[in-house]
Every structure is written in C-alpha cells, then in structure tokens.
Design a protein around this motif. Structure first.
Motif, short mmCIF file in Angstrom:
data_model
loop_
_atom_site.label_atom_id
_atom_site.label_comp_id
_atom_site.label_asym_id
_atom_site.label_seq_id
_atom_site.Cartn_x
_atom_site.Cartn_y
_atom_site.Cartn_z
N ILE A 1 0.87 -1.18 0.00
CA ILE A 1 0.00 0.00 0.00
C ILE A 1 0.91 1.23 0.00
CG2 ILE A 1 -1.85 1.23 1.20
CD1 ILE A 1 -2.60 -1.46 2.51
N ASP A 2 0.71 2.12 -0.97
CA ASP A 2 1.70 3.16 -1.20
C ASP A 2 1.81 4.18 -0.07
OD1 ASP A 2 -0.69 4.46 -1.64
OD2 ASP A 2 -0.26 5.04 -3.71
N TYR A 3 0.81 4.29 0.79
CA TYR A 3 0.89 5.28 1.87
C TYR A 3 1.10 4.62 3.25
CZ TYR A 3 -4.03 3.93 2.46
OH TYR A 3 -5.19 3.20 2.63
N VAL A 4 1.45 3.34 3.26
CA VAL A 4 1.60 2.59 4.51
C VAL A 4 3.00 1.99 4.62
CG1 VAL A 4 0.75 0.67 5.91
CG2 VAL A 4 -0.86 2.04 4.56
N ARG A 5 3.65 2.21 5.76
CA ARG A 5 4.94 1.60 6.08
C ARG A 5 4.91 1.24 7.56
NH1 ARG A 5 4.69 2.18 1.38
NH2 ARG A 5 6.28 2.98 -0.10
N GLY A 6 6.00 0.60 8.07
CA GLY A 6 5.99 0.32 9.50
C GLY A 6 7.11 -0.57 9.98
N THR A 7 7.00 -0.99 11.23
CA THR A 7 7.97 -1.87 11.86
C THR A 7 7.30 -3.15 12.33
OG1 THR A 7 7.62 -0.80 14.01
CG2 THR A 7 9.44 0.01 12.66
N SER A 8 8.04 -4.24 12.27
CA SER A 8 7.51 -5.55 12.67
C SER A 8 8.27 -6.09 13.87
CB SER A 8 7.64 -6.55 11.51
OG SER A 8 7.29 -7.86 11.93
N ASP A 9 7.52 -6.69 14.79
CA ASP A 9 8.15 -7.37 15.93
C ASP A 9 8.03 -8.88 15.74
OD1 ASP A 9 5.41 -7.48 16.25
OD2 ASP A 9 5.44 -7.15 18.41
N ALA A 10 8.27 -9.32 14.50
CA ALA A 10 8.16 -10.74 14.16
C ALA A 10 8.92 -11.60 15.16
CB ALA A 10 8.67 -10.98 12.75
N LEU A 11 8.28 -12.67 15.57
CA LEU A 11 8.80 -13.53 16.64
C LEU A 11 9.60 -14.69 16.08
CD1 LEU A 11 8.51 -13.77 19.76
CD2 LEU A 11 6.59 -15.32 19.34
N ASN A 12 10.70 -15.03 16.74
CA ASN A 12 11.47 -16.24 16.40
C ASN A 12 10.91 -17.38 17.24
OD1 ASN A 12 13.34 -18.28 15.97
ND2 ASN A 12 15.10 -16.89 15.98
N THR A 13 9.84 -17.98 16.73
CA THR A 13 9.12 -19.02 17.49
C THR A 13 10.02 -20.21 17.79
OG1 THR A 13 7.07 -18.36 16.38
CG2 THR A 13 7.08 -20.48 17.52
N GLU A 14 10.78 -20.65 16.80
CA GLU A 14 11.63 -21.82 16.98
C GLU A 14 12.62 -21.61 18.13
OE1 GLU A 14 14.78 -24.66 14.46
OE2 GLU A 14 13.68 -23.03 13.47
N PHE A 15 13.17 -20.40 18.23
CA PHE A 15 14.14 -20.12 19.29
C PHE A 15 13.48 -20.24 20.66
CE2 PHE A 15 16.69 -17.53 22.12
CZ PHE A 15 17.99 -17.81 21.74
N ILE A 16 12.27 -19.70 20.80
CA ILE A 16 11.58 -19.77 22.09
C ILE A 16 11.23 -21.22 22.43
CG2 ILE A 16 9.49 -19.10 23.33
CD1 ILE A 16 9.60 -16.43 21.99
N MET A 17 10.83 -21.99 21.43
CA MET A 17 10.54 -23.40 21.69
C MET A 17 11.81 -24.16 22.07
SD MET A 17 7.31 -23.35 21.29
CE MET A 17 6.78 -25.05 21.29
#
Length: 372
Positions: free
Chosen positions: A178-194
């Motif tokens: 979307i040309d007017y939308v940007r942002g930051t992600s807090d994507a999780l490293n699920t494998e590491f937590i497991m």
C-alpha cells in the motif's frame, strides 16, 4: 536555524460509541462524529475536557519540519493510536513520543502529537482514525495490528501516511503493498523460544498453546509452534480467548490438562490478562514462554524478543522520514533485531527454575513483576 517552541500534546482518547460503524466505511465521505477526549490517566468512559490539554500544561499548537512554501517549515501534526492500553503498547507509545521530542529538539522544530487508545474496539479505533484524518494530521502512527488495519482504511481516501508499529505478521495483516503505509515488525522467532522451552525441560510431555483467535499476530507463530511440536511428536493443547475472563478460564483449562509448559506469541489479548493468570500458572508449576518482555514484567516466566523501546524509536524515525522525505524508496516494513532474553526472577523462583541455563543463548535481562 530558528527554533520554535516545542509543544507536546499527550492525550489518551476513549469514546462511548453510540452507533456501530463498519470498518469498510472508514474514511469515506461520512459526516465525522467527534468523540470526547479524555486524559491519559483516565479509564475508558471517563470524559475529559473538550479542548486538548498539553502534557506540560501549556496551550496552543506546535510546529515541525516539513517542506513548506519557499523552503519554510510547516506545522506537523501526529496521531499516535494504541490498539489498547497495556504494558507493551504503552512502552511503544512512550518511546514514539520521546523520539518525536528528540527529533524536534535536534532539528530546531516543534511537533504536535496526541496519544489515543482504541480500548481494543474496532468502532472506537475507526472514530479515532476518522477524526485524525478530519484534523488533517500529517502522519498516523498506529500501534498493533488492528489499529494499523483500521487506520489504513481510514486514510485510504486522503492517502495520509500511516507508519505502524509492532505488527508481527504484516503480510497476514494485509498492510503491505500500500503506497501510503509503512511500518515496523516485531516478528517472533518461534523456533528459538521453543528451543528455550525444551532446553529448560527436555522431558516435556505436553505443551499448552494460549492465544486469541482475534489477533492476526498470533496465527503464524502458533502454526510454527504446532509444526515444531509435531516434528518432535509432542502433543499440545490449544486454549483460545478474546476477553480477560476468557483468558483466565483458558489458563485454568491448560492447568487441568496437565501441560508442562505454555507458549503465547505477541498476543495483545493474552498480554492484557497476564497479571490475572501469572500466579495460577506459578502455583501449578507451569512456566509461561511468551512473545514479549511486557508479559514477563507482568508475571510470565521468560521471552526472547525485540526491545519495544527501540521499536518505538525506530517507528518515530520512519514516520518523520515519511513526512519530510516521502515514502518512496522505503521498505514495506522493517524487522527489529531480537536476541534479548528477558526472565522474571520472581517467577523463576516460584517455579524453582535455574534460568542461568539460558545464558549461552543470548543477552539475559532480569526483571521482576511490575504490575503495570
């Protein structure tokens, strides 16, 4: 460069919604309904002054750097919109505000901003978004997935820049491209937590998965957790909830199912009820592995994830860049570095777990329950 006075405007906005609005109607030509503002300290439903009050007690509008006529700087207005009130989103909002203050000071400009809370309600978020667009803010900074989705639709007609914070799965949330939308992600490293979970207890027989079906953030990490456990041939029990009372009931179900550990991703619904379930899980001897340090500060056992203060700072920088330089050339979203392991020492003591076993897996940060 001539410096203007810095003005801060920190307001949490809550509304009593009298009518039901459709998300798709957001920002489209309807008559705007202005909701009464409330002070940040007030709870949902408490009305405040109709005129916004500055955090420092002053009045007036602020200005900031953005290209104006003849190279002059024009006013910049920012709407910071939390999906709801809880420790993670509060931390991000405070970091965004602090960085806007710093940007103003460093650049000899003034930034006017308000912090709103949608109280987890789509209709409330819609009204906030409609009002922000009507007020002609220069950029909207929504925090968490639902807030970003609503603000994106509200800004569709005007193309007001939307720079979101803390969406774990922007693709699943459908906010990319979307040309007017940007942002930051807090994507999780699920494998590491497991991996952490099984390092602490290699003899786990059953795992509980506690999450909300209404949180787009949770879909991918829960699927990843299931795949991980299937590969190990470890059975799991799912418990879902959409309200605080349901979270408490779901936690009790997992306790009755005799799970050895519980995993929750960066789920805002579960986070809001963490304080209410932490003691129950500790008494049952069940460690709660989670997707954010805010869970841990409210009684969960441990996490490995991003630093939300850093994420808020980065988001504010992107928002400023979007207004002053434009969004062209920016990525759809930016992932934050993880690797910070946060453990609640009080919870670890209650569970009788020696958390020093995690020291070789990353930077270990010790916290205690803050009951925020």
């Amino acid at each position: 460069m001539r410096k203007h006075n810095l003005v801060k405007k920190v307001i949490a906005m809550t509304m009593v919604i009298a009518m039901s609005f459709s998300l798709l109607a957001c920002g489209g030509g309807e008559k705007e309904t202005e909701a009464p503002a409330t002070k940040k300290e007030q709870t949902a439903g408490e009305t405040g002054a109709a005129d916004a009050e500055r955090a420092d007690g002053t009045d007036g509008a602020g200005t900031t750097a953005a290209g104006g006529e003849n190279g002059e700087k024009k006013d910049l207005k920012v709407a910071i919109v939390k999906q709801m009130d809880h420790a993670s989103l509060d931390e991000i909002a405070e970091a965004v505000a602090a960085e806007l203050d710093k940007l103003a000071a460093d650049n000899g400009i003034a930034i006017e901003y308000e912090i709103y809370s949608g109280q987890g309600e789509q209709n409330t978020l819609k009204q906030i978004g409609d009002q922000a667009v009507a007020d002609e803010v220069d950029v909207i900074i929504p925090i968490a997935t639902l807030a970003a989705q609503v603000m994106t639709v509200c800004a569709e007609e005007t193309k007001t820049p939307v720079v979101y914070a803390a969406i774990s799965d922007p693709e699943a949330a459908e906010v990319i491209g979307i040309d007017y939308v940007r942002g930051t992600s807090d994507a999780l490293n699920t494998e590491f937590i497991m991996d952490m979970m099984f390092k602490q207890n290699p003899d786990i027989k059953k795992v509980g998965l506690l999450y909300s079906l209404s949180e787009a953030n949770s879909a991918t990490p829960i699927a990843e957790a299931k795949a991980y456990l299937d590969a190990k041939q470890i059975p799991y029990t799912e418990a879902t909830a959409n309200t605080n009372d349901e979270v408490i009931a779901a936690a009790s179900v997992l306790v009755s199912e005799d799970v050895d550990a519980i995993f929750t991703p960066t789920d805002n619904v579960i986070m809001s009820a963490e304080l209410a379930i932490a003691d129950t899980l500790i008494e049952a001897g069940i460690p709660h592995y989670t997707g954010a340090d805010s869970f841990v500060r409210n009684g969960a056992f441990i996490t490995c994830g991003v630093n939300y203060t850093d994420l808020g700072t980065r988001t504010a920088d992107l928002a400023y860049e979007a207004v002053t330089e434009g969004l062209e050339g920016m990525e759809d979203y930016y992932k934050m570095d993880g690797g910070i392991i946060t453990v609640n020492t009080e919870t670890a003591e209650g569970l009788k777990i020696d958390y020093s076993i995690f020291k070789d897996m990353g930077e270990l940060v010790e916290v205690q329950t803050t009951e925020e």
